[in-house]
Design an enzyme around this catalytic site. Structure first.
Site, PDB file in Angstrom:
ATOM      1  CE1 TYR A 118      -3.177  -2.972   0.345  1.00  0.00           C
ATOM      2  CE2 TYR A 118      -3.479  -2.350   2.503  1.00  0.00           C
ATOM      3  CZ  TYR A 118      -3.933  -3.191   1.401  1.00  0.00           C
ATOM      4  OH  TYR A 118      -4.796  -3.930   1.483  1.00  0.00           O
ATOM      5  CE  LYS A 164       4.514 -17.801  -0.534  1.00  0.00           C
ATOM      6  NZ  LYS A 164       3.881 -19.238  -0.131  1.00  0.00           N
ATOM      7  CG  ASP A 195       0.961 -19.781   1.478  1.00  0.00           C
ATOM      8  OD1 ASP A 195       1.546 -19.634   2.554  1.00  0.00           O
ATOM      9  OD2 ASP A 195       1.567 -20.298   0.388  1.00  0.00           O
ATOM     10  CG  ASP A 219      -6.144  -4.553   4.823  1.00  0.00           C
ATOM     11  OD1 ASP A 219      -7.049  -4.656   5.871  1.00  0.00           O
ATOM     12  OD2 ASP A 219      -6.552  -4.198   3.880  1.00  0.00           O
ATOM     13  CG  ASP A 223     -10.767  -7.445   7.137  1.00  0.00           C
ATOM     14  OD1 ASP A 223     -10.622  -6.337   8.304  1.00  0.00           O
ATOM     15  OD2 ASP A 223     -11.364  -7.227   6.108  1.00  0.00           O
TER      16      ASP A 223
END
Ligand code: ATP
Length: 349
Positions: A118, A164, A195, A219, A223
């Site tokens: 971002y 990752k 993952d 993010d 959630d």
């Protein structure tokens, strides 16, 4: 006196921030709230989600309490108010607390808030667009420090770092910084790949107490973790910078229930508790009162009850008052106690 900017927003934003203020007032009279307008209406009139002169004033405050605002799709070039505030105020660390209010445990999700995917940097080339996933040494260090300080303050021996690094060069760099700092500070690091970690976070969440990740991964994880709180309406968060911090419930403006008086105020109330802790005041008493209340009190419809917002607020305020300690004494008592063993200086003004 502490000066706190108040941005109620729209939808259920005003309902839940007023609820939070009422609970805060039951704990302390040392906060002076100064209200500012922001969001869609301001954008329609001035072409920005918050006026420049208001931003300048907010920068001089000790902290911000934020409700919720709708980010409409139909206004061309609309810029989200919360994203504008995070950028303008340099709020690099996002801390979401997923509480198990019926048990005595929490998951802390520490998300890097200013760079990663971002970053806002991109390149448009002939027939392709590249978004830059920026990880800087300074950015990685300060967020790693934030998570490690949080672990120390909560007496935890380790954090979970989700990345990752087997594929992404940026995460390899980030990982080296996190592992190095954690080792120097005596904190263990459990590493997980993003993952497969999503499955673990669904099946077996509570064994991970502090989860650290880059912006986009953080993010998504925050959630996902929200499902373990039973309602999105009870999750608080803080956005921390070096000069100021902003506290907000994680839910949006919930236009479907706005004005009905049934919004769950607990996410905003606990954001108020985080705000008090940041200012060195007694936020813990609010956490305790909320935990006491939910075990026996009538809850709002999102949690299966039929209470109105006001009933929950009154119930939590009564739990605070039941403690029969003069509010001024609480502050002093807790400022001392917090200084000694609960809140690290990193989170305090
Ligand atoms: P926005 O566009 O502002 O993000 P949204 O409706 O897309 O709004 P949320 O506001 O987070 O997203 O709402 C998602 C769902 O959760 C809605 O059904 C809403 O009613 C419910 N909800 C969100 N916050 C609360 C709350 N505090 N109390 C009860 N229900 C809530």
């Amino acid at each position: 006196m502490h000066r706190v900017a108040l941005i109620k927003g729209d939808g259920i934003g005003p309902e839940v921030t007023e609820a939070a203020m009422e609970v805060i007032r039951a704990v302390t009279d040392r906060i002076n709230f100064v209200e500012f307008e922001g969001g869609t209406e301001v954008f329609r009139r001035f072409g920005v989600p918050i006026k420049d002169e208001d931003l300048e004033e907010i920068r001089k405050m000790d902290a911000v309490l934020f409700g919720a605002t709708t980010t409409p799709f139909d206004i061309p070039n609309y810029k989200s108010l919360i994203i504008t505030l995070r950028r303008e105020l340099g709020l690099y660390a996002n801390l979401r607390i997923i509480p198990d209010l019926w048990g005595d445990r929490e998951i802390y999700i520490v998300r890097e808030n200013s760079e990663g995917l971002y970053s806002g940097e991109y390149e448009v080339d002939d027939g392709r667009i590249v978004d830059f996933r920026v990880i800087t040494e300074n950015g990685a260090e300060r967020i790693a420090k934030f998570a490690i300080e949080l672990a120390k303050e909560r007496n935890l021996k380790e954090i979970t770092f989700v990345h990752k690094a087997n594929i992404l060069m940026g995460d390899r760099f980030f990982r080296r910084i996190v592992l190095g700092l954690a080792e120097r500070e005596g904190i263990g690091v459990r590493e997980r790949l993003i993952d497969s970690f999503t499955i673990e976070l669904v099946r077996n969440p509570w064994q991970h107490r502090i989860i650290l990740s880059e912006n986009l991964f953080g993010d998504i994880l925050s959630d996902l973790a929200s499902i373990h709180a039973r309602s999105i309406g009870i999750i608080p968060s803080g956005n921390y910078g070096t000069e100021i911090a902003l506290f907000e419930p994680i839910h949006g403006s919930a236009p479907d229930i706005a004005g009905k008086g049934i919004a769950n105020p607990i996410g905003a109330i606990l954001s108020g508790a985080m705000l008090l802790e940041y200012l060195g005041l007694n936020g813990r008493v609010i956490w305790d009162a909320v935990r006491d209340y939910v075990k026996e009190g009538n809850l709002t419809p999102d949690l299966g009850g039929n209470a109105m917002t006001v009933e929950v607020v009154n119930g939590i305020v009564s739990k605070i008052e039941e403690r029969e300690i003069d509010p001024i004494e609480w502050d002093e008592l807790w400022v001392d106690e917090i200084r000694i063993n609960t809140i690290p200086t990193l989170f305090m003004k």
